[in-house]
Design an enzyme around this catalytic site. Sequence first.
Site, PDB file in Angstrom:
ATOM      1  N   ALA A 124      -7.837 -87.924  -9.892  1.00  0.00           N
ATOM      2  CA  ALA A 124      -8.309 -88.631 -11.082  1.00  0.00           C
ATOM      3  C   ALA A 124      -8.356 -90.149 -10.913  1.00  0.00           C
ATOM      4  O   ALA A 124      -8.572 -90.862 -11.896  1.00  0.00           O
ATOM      5  CB  ALA A 124      -7.413 -88.255 -12.262  1.00  0.00           C
ATOM      6  N   ASN A 192       0.213 -85.934 -11.167  1.00  0.00           N
ATOM      7  CA  ASN A 192      -0.604 -85.889  -9.958  1.00  0.00           C
ATOM      8  C   ASN A 192      -1.014 -87.269  -9.450  1.00  0.00           C
ATOM      9  O   ASN A 192      -0.998 -87.531  -8.259  1.00  0.00           O
ATOM     10  CB  ASN A 192      -1.830 -85.014 -10.196  1.00  0.00           C
ATOM     11  CG  ASN A 192      -1.420 -83.571 -10.330  1.00  0.00           C
ATOM     12  OD1 ASN A 192      -0.769 -83.017  -9.455  1.00  0.00           O
ATOM     13  ND2 ASN A 192      -1.749 -82.949 -11.454  1.00  0.00           N
ATOM     14  N   HIS A 222      -6.390 -95.081 -16.112  1.00  0.00           N
ATOM     15  CA  HIS A 222      -5.431 -95.416 -15.054  1.00  0.00           C
ATOM     16  C   HIS A 222      -5.799 -96.771 -14.455  1.00  0.00           C
ATOM     17  O   HIS A 222      -6.955 -96.964 -14.045  1.00  0.00           O
ATOM     18  CB  HIS A 222      -5.469 -94.377 -13.934  1.00  0.00           C
ATOM     19  CG  HIS A 222      -5.134 -92.992 -14.375  1.00  0.00           C
ATOM     20  ND1 HIS A 222      -3.890 -92.638 -14.841  1.00  0.00           N
ATOM     21  CD2 HIS A 222      -5.890 -91.872 -14.434  1.00  0.00           C
ATOM     22  CE1 HIS A 222      -3.887 -91.346 -15.148  1.00  0.00           C
ATOM     23  NE2 HIS A 222      -5.083 -90.861 -14.921  1.00  0.00           N
TER      24      HIS A 222
HETATM   25  N1  LIG Z   1      -4.933 -84.344  -8.212  1.00  0.00           N
HETATM   26  C1  LIG Z   1      -5.310 -84.702  -9.432  1.00  0.00           C
HETATM   27  O1  LIG Z   1      -5.581 -85.867  -9.731  1.00  0.00           O
HETATM   28  C2  LIG Z   1      -5.408 -83.642 -10.487  1.00  0.00           C
HETATM   29  C3  LIG Z   1      -6.150 -83.883 -11.647  1.00  0.00           C
HETATM   30  C4  LIG Z   1      -6.244 -82.868 -12.579  1.00  0.00           C
HETATM   31  C5  LIG Z   1      -5.564 -81.675 -12.407  1.00  0.00           C
HETATM   32  N2  LIG Z   1      -4.812 -81.499 -11.304  1.00  0.00           N
HETATM   33  C6  LIG Z   1      -4.020 -80.268 -11.105  1.00  0.00           C
HETATM   34  O2  LIG Z   1      -4.853 -79.250 -10.576  1.00  0.00           O
HETATM   35  C7  LIG Z   1      -4.370 -77.971 -11.027  1.00  0.00           C
HETATM   36  C8  LIG Z   1      -5.530 -77.174 -11.618  1.00  0.00           C
HETATM   37  O3  LIG Z   1      -6.080 -77.884 -12.729  1.00  0.00           O
HETATM   38  P1  LIG Z   1      -7.069 -77.142 -13.739  1.00  0.00           P
HETATM   39  O4  LIG Z   1      -7.571 -78.162 -14.683  1.00  0.00           O
HETATM   40  O5  LIG Z   1      -8.028 -76.301 -13.015  1.00  0.00           O
HETATM   41  O6  LIG Z   1      -6.013 -76.216 -14.501  1.00  0.00           O
HETATM   42  P2  LIG Z   1      -6.329 -74.907 -15.388  1.00  0.00           P
HETATM   43  O7  LIG Z   1      -5.142 -74.758 -16.291  1.00  0.00           O
HETATM   44  O8  LIG Z   1      -7.686 -74.984 -15.964  1.00  0.00           O
HETATM   45  O9  LIG Z   1      -6.322 -73.719 -14.292  1.00  0.00           O
HETATM   46  C9  LIG Z   1      -5.195 -73.367 -13.559  1.00  0.00           C
HETATM   47  C10 LIG Z   1      -5.325 -71.885 -13.208  1.00  0.00           C
HETATM   48  O10 LIG Z   1      -4.309 -71.553 -12.265  1.00  0.00           O
HETATM   49  C11 LIG Z   1      -3.753 -70.294 -12.634  1.00  0.00           C
HETATM   50  N3  LIG Z   1      -2.415 -70.202 -12.059  1.00  0.00           N
HETATM   51  C12 LIG Z   1      -1.258 -70.745 -12.520  1.00  0.00           C
HETATM   52  N4  LIG Z   1      -0.238 -70.435 -11.698  1.00  0.00           N
HETATM   53  C13 LIG Z   1      -0.763 -69.698 -10.696  1.00  0.00           C
HETATM   54  C14 LIG Z   1      -0.204 -69.101  -9.516  1.00  0.00           C
HETATM   55  N5  LIG Z   1       1.095 -69.168  -9.246  1.00  0.00           N
HETATM   56  N6  LIG Z   1      -1.034 -68.420  -8.685  1.00  0.00           N
HETATM   57  C15 LIG Z   1      -2.373 -68.313  -8.970  1.00  0.00           C
HETATM   58  N7  LIG Z   1      -2.944 -68.865 -10.061  1.00  0.00           N
HETATM   59  C16 LIG Z   1      -2.154 -69.547 -10.917  1.00  0.00           C
HETATM   60  C17 LIG Z   1      -3.807 -70.276 -14.140  1.00  0.00           C
HETATM   61  O11 LIG Z   1      -3.769 -68.927 -14.637  1.00  0.00           O
HETATM   62  C18 LIG Z   1      -5.138 -70.945 -14.404  1.00  0.00           C
HETATM   63  O12 LIG Z   1      -6.216 -70.032 -14.438  1.00  0.00           O
HETATM   64  C19 LIG Z   1      -3.249 -78.255 -12.047  1.00  0.00           C
HETATM   65  O13 LIG Z   1      -1.972 -78.120 -11.445  1.00  0.00           O
HETATM   66  C20 LIG Z   1      -3.477 -79.721 -12.413  1.00  0.00           C
HETATM   67  O14 LIG Z   1      -2.287 -80.399 -12.766  1.00  0.00           O
HETATM   68  C21 LIG Z   1      -4.736 -82.446 -10.329  1.00  0.00           C
END
Ligand SMILES: NC(=O)c1ccc[n+]([C@@H]2O[C@H](COP(=O)([O-])OP(=O)(O)OC[C@H]3O[C@@H](n4cnc5c(N)ncnc54)[C@H](O)[C@@H]3O)[C@@H](O)[C@H]2O)c1
Length: 271
Positions: A124, A192, A222
């Site tokens: 992000a 993150n 940010h």
């Molecule tokens: N790097 C970054 O800057 C950044 C930015 C945004 C989100 N993220 C992270 O990326 C990840 C995904 O984000 P998103 O918006 O797609 O989230 P989301 O909630 O839309 O989707 C996450 C999915 O993962 C599934 N899940 C949870 N635990 C699981 C496991 N142990 N095994 C398999 N599947 C599992 C959930 O059921 C859900 O469908 C999150 O952890 C979020 O914090 C990172």
Amino acid sequence: MEKRKIGIVGCGAIGTAIAKALIKDLSGSARLAAVYDTDIKKARRLAGALGKKNIVASSLAALIKASDFVVEAASAKVSAAIAKKAIEQKRDCMIMSVGGLLGNQSIVALAQKRGSALYIPSGAIGGIDCLKAHRLAGIKKVTLTTRKPAQALRNAPYVLQKKIPLENMREEREIFRGSAKKAISAFPQNINVAATLSLAGIGKEKTMVKIIACPDAHANIHEIEIESKAGRTFIRCENTPSADNPKTSYLAILSALATLKQIFMPVKIGT
Ligand SMILES: NC(=O)c1ccc[n+]([C@@H]2O[C@H](COP(=O)([O-])OP(=O)(O)OC[C@H]3O[C@@H](n4cnc5c(N)ncnc54)[C@H](O)[C@@H]3O)[C@@H](O)[C@H]2O)c1
């Protein structure tokens, strides 16, 4: 060149966008081989929408077996374990839930030992390119200032523990100032960006974080300040939330796609 077989763990906002992009834009270099989600309905729905019902993996192990490149888009609670299992099987992997890697830096050593590549997208924020370059000159400071809608901070452990009143705010207010290490346990839902900065720069103890609650904000903002002998860099990202998950910035999804493009394309632009 043989197409990379991609397995996606987590079929939410990021996983879905990556799956679609693999088919639409990256089909020349990669093939979506498997998807896995602890909520099997989500994996089935995604595979069905893509017309690829046979790619739903019944377990993480099955997904890793079917892939040579694992994309984690699930949760910080499991990202380190997923990276470890993938790397142990000599798979490359890309981790989105970066916060989960901070306390598990042995994974970097494991990747080196196994010869696997571990990719961590900028997510992000912008500025990771500058941060990596500044690092070579010796960084004096890295500060992240995050502005978030007050409502989005309501259930953070730090806010609950300190009983910080976030209702009826009239103007923005700094509610936290400390190291990235402290910020990560105080605001685990918002880790993150601080984690990626810490890993690319001067670590979680020295990276400083300020969190500002805003009564009127609709997006996450940010600001990143970096100082080294090479000068000062200031970056501000005003992020639009993703339509599928308002907690995730649309930019983070695009950053994941841009990282994959960079990996698969022969010309690589930027640090
Ligand atoms: N790097 C970054 O800057 C950044 C930015 C945004 C989100 N993220 C992270 O990326 C990840 C995904 O984000 P998103 O918006 O797609 O989230 P989301 O909630 O839309 O989707 C996450 C999915 O993962 C599934 N899940 C949870 N635990 C699981 C496991 N142990 N095994 C398999 N599947 C599992 C959930 O059921 C859900 O469908 C999150 O952890 C979020 O914090 C990172």
